[in-house]
Motif scaffolding. Sequence first.
Motif, short mmCIF file in Angstrom:
data_model
loop_
_atom_site.label_atom_id
_atom_site.label_comp_id
_atom_site.label_asym_id
_atom_site.label_seq_id
_atom_site.Cartn_x
_atom_site.Cartn_y
_atom_site.Cartn_z
N SER A 120 0.90 4.28 -5.17
CA SER A 120 0.88 5.45 -6.05
C SER A 120 2.11 5.43 -6.98
O SER A 120 1.99 5.65 -8.19
CB SER A 120 0.87 6.71 -5.20
OG SER A 120 0.87 7.84 -6.01
N TRP A 154 0.82 -1.22 0.00
CA TRP A 154 0.00 0.00 0.00
C TRP A 154 0.85 1.26 0.00
O TRP A 154 0.50 2.26 -0.60
CB TRP A 154 -0.92 0.03 1.23
CG TRP A 154 -1.87 -1.12 1.29
CD1 TRP A 154 -2.20 -1.97 0.26
CD2 TRP A 154 -2.61 -1.58 2.43
NE1 TRP A 154 -3.09 -2.91 0.69
CE2 TRP A 154 -3.36 -2.69 2.02
CE3 TRP A 154 -2.70 -1.16 3.75
CZ2 TRP A 154 -4.20 -3.39 2.87
CZ3 TRP A 154 -3.53 -1.84 4.61
CH2 TRP A 154 -4.28 -2.96 4.18
N GLU A 155 2.01 1.18 0.69
CA GLU A 155 2.89 2.36 0.78
C GLU A 155 3.44 2.76 -0.59
O GLU A 155 3.84 3.89 -0.79
CB GLU A 155 4.08 2.07 1.70
CG GLU A 155 3.75 2.21 3.18
CD GLU A 155 4.84 1.63 4.07
OE1 GLU A 155 5.96 1.41 3.57
OE2 GLU A 155 4.54 1.38 5.25
N HIS A 156 3.45 1.80 -1.50
CA HIS A 156 4.06 2.09 -2.81
C HIS A 156 3.07 2.10 -3.97
O HIS A 156 3.48 2.15 -5.12
CB HIS A 156 5.18 1.07 -3.09
CG HIS A 156 6.31 1.17 -2.12
ND1 HIS A 156 7.25 2.16 -2.19
CD2 HIS A 156 6.62 0.43 -1.03
CE1 HIS A 156 8.11 2.02 -1.19
NE2 HIS A 156 7.75 0.98 -0.47
N ASP A 198 -6.31 -1.99 -8.21
CA ASP A 198 -7.22 -1.75 -9.34
C ASP A 198 -8.14 -0.57 -9.07
O ASP A 198 -8.37 0.26 -9.94
CB ASP A 198 -8.09 -3.00 -9.60
CG ASP A 198 -7.29 -4.10 -10.28
OD1 ASP A 198 -6.17 -3.82 -10.73
OD2 ASP A 198 -7.79 -5.25 -10.33
N SER A 199 -8.67 -0.50 -7.85
CA SER A 199 -9.61 0.58 -7.55
C SER A 199 -8.90 1.93 -7.50
O SER A 199 -9.43 2.94 -7.97
CB SER A 199 -10.36 0.31 -6.25
OG SER A 199 -9.45 0.15 -5.18
N THR A 200 -7.67 1.97 -6.97
CA THR A 200 -6.92 3.24 -6.92
C THR A 200 -6.60 3.71 -8.33
O THR A 200 -6.79 4.87 -8.69
CB THR A 200 -5.62 3.08 -6.10
OG1 THR A 200 -5.94 2.53 -4.82
CG2 THR A 200 -4.93 4.42 -5.91
N SER A 247 -4.75 -6.64 -4.80
CA SER A 247 -5.11 -6.49 -6.22
C SER A 247 -6.31 -5.56 -6.36
O SER A 247 -6.34 -4.70 -7.25
CB SER A 247 -5.48 -7.84 -6.84
OG SER A 247 -4.40 -8.71 -6.78
N ALA A 248 -7.28 -5.73 -5.45
CA ALA A 248 -8.49 -4.89 -5.51
C ALA A 248 -8.15 -3.45 -5.14
O ALA A 248 -8.66 -2.50 -5.75
CB ALA A 248 -9.56 -5.44 -4.57
N VAL A 249 -7.26 -3.26 -4.16
CA VAL A 249 -6.86 -1.91 -3.77
C VAL A 249 -6.13 -1.23 -4.93
O VAL A 249 -6.40 -0.08 -5.28
CB VAL A 249 -5.95 -1.95 -2.50
CG1 VAL A 249 -5.28 -0.60 -2.27
CG2 VAL A 249 -6.77 -2.35 -1.27
N GLU A 267 -5.64 -11.12 -3.12
CA GLU A 267 -6.85 -10.54 -3.71
C GLU A 267 -7.09 -9.13 -3.17
O GLU A 267 -7.54 -8.24 -3.90
CB GLU A 267 -8.06 -11.42 -3.35
CG GLU A 267 -8.31 -12.54 -4.32
CD GLU A 267 -8.80 -12.02 -5.67
OE1 GLU A 267 -9.77 -11.23 -5.68
OE2 GLU A 267 -8.21 -12.39 -6.70
N ILE A 268 -6.81 -8.94 -1.88
CA ILE A 268 -7.07 -7.64 -1.24
C ILE A 268 -6.24 -6.54 -1.91
O ILE A 268 -6.76 -5.52 -2.34
CB ILE A 268 -6.75 -7.71 0.27
CG1 ILE A 268 -7.78 -8.61 0.97
CG2 ILE A 268 -6.76 -6.32 0.92
CD1 ILE A 268 -7.47 -8.90 2.42
N ILE A 323 1.73 2.75 -9.64
CA ILE A 323 0.82 3.17 -10.72
C ILE A 323 1.57 4.07 -11.71
O ILE A 323 1.40 3.98 -12.92
CB ILE A 323 -0.42 3.90 -10.16
CG1 ILE A 323 -1.32 2.91 -9.43
CG2 ILE A 323 -1.19 4.63 -11.25
CD1 ILE A 323 -2.48 3.55 -8.69
N ASN A 373 -8.18 2.94 -10.97
CA ASN A 373 -9.45 3.30 -11.61
C ASN A 373 -9.88 4.72 -11.21
O ASN A 373 -10.34 5.50 -12.05
CB ASN A 373 -10.51 2.28 -11.19
CG ASN A 373 -11.84 2.45 -11.91
OD1 ASN A 373 -12.88 2.31 -11.32
ND2 ASN A 373 -11.81 2.77 -13.20
#
Lengths: 207, 81
Positions: B13, B9-11, B43-45, B39-41, B36-37, B16, B47
């Motif tokens: 941004s 999560w820290e990386h 993809d949604s970020t 991957s969803a975070v 999965e968690i 992307i 998006n």
Amino acid sequence: MTLPDPEFDAECIRRILAGEKHLFHDLIRPCEHSIYFLLLSLLKNETDAEDAAQETVIKVYQNLDKFRGDSQFRTWVLSIARNEGLGRLRKIASRREDSFDADEQSGDYTPAILTSWREIPTEALEQKELGVILRRAIEGLPEIYRNIVLLRDIEEMDIRQTAAALGISEAAVKVRLHRARALLQRTLAPQLKGFAPRRKSWFGERA
Amino acid sequence: MRIDCKHVWEHISAYIDGEVDAQLRADIDRHLETCEICSAVLDSTRNVVILIADDRVFELPAGFSERLHAHIDKELEESSG
């Protein structure tokens, strides 16, 4: 979004300074969107933002001979717009300066864990409501994060240009951008659920 | 190297934007294959970044451009007078 063209800008500026003043319209046109939304992000009022945008373009015109070309023209224009906006904010004593000095250390930047959607197709933007939700989420960000999102993600400037326009380091841009996106993802995760395409089940669409 | 969700999560941004080095990218990719968690975070970020960049989200107010250029014309006239 119009991509910057440094050669067009340089040629335009040379000709304007040589007397072809009307070319200033063409020079400033690709920057209009960025100027207005940067000012709106600062002033939070459409009338004030438009007024400040008009003042900004006049200042750009009057100071055109001072543009040295060591940054992109749009970056230079946006630093003038930002100064114009900040000057107005200082004058309006009654208006709170928002989270100008927001503590960068505080806050929770963990993303939302989500299972209901992963991707909303851009076609969903045909529904005006989605645009409203996205704009509100950005408007709700503290100022230091809102500006970064605006320049980097909406105006699609790179990290170096964003840092130059806002007068901060590239490292600060990266940290703030990361936090801003995390905050947006968290805010939007529950709200965007309804825009996700429906999954087809074995039994067809549910009634 | 095995990395945990928080590390990913820290990386996100920087990931992307393609701003992480090759080693970290490989570590994150390996983590994403089984998580999965995250991957969803991711993809949604990503998006959200795509959606807000769409021209339909931030449209200039009606008549803004016309008023701005009329203002410029006034200045051009005055400065040549």
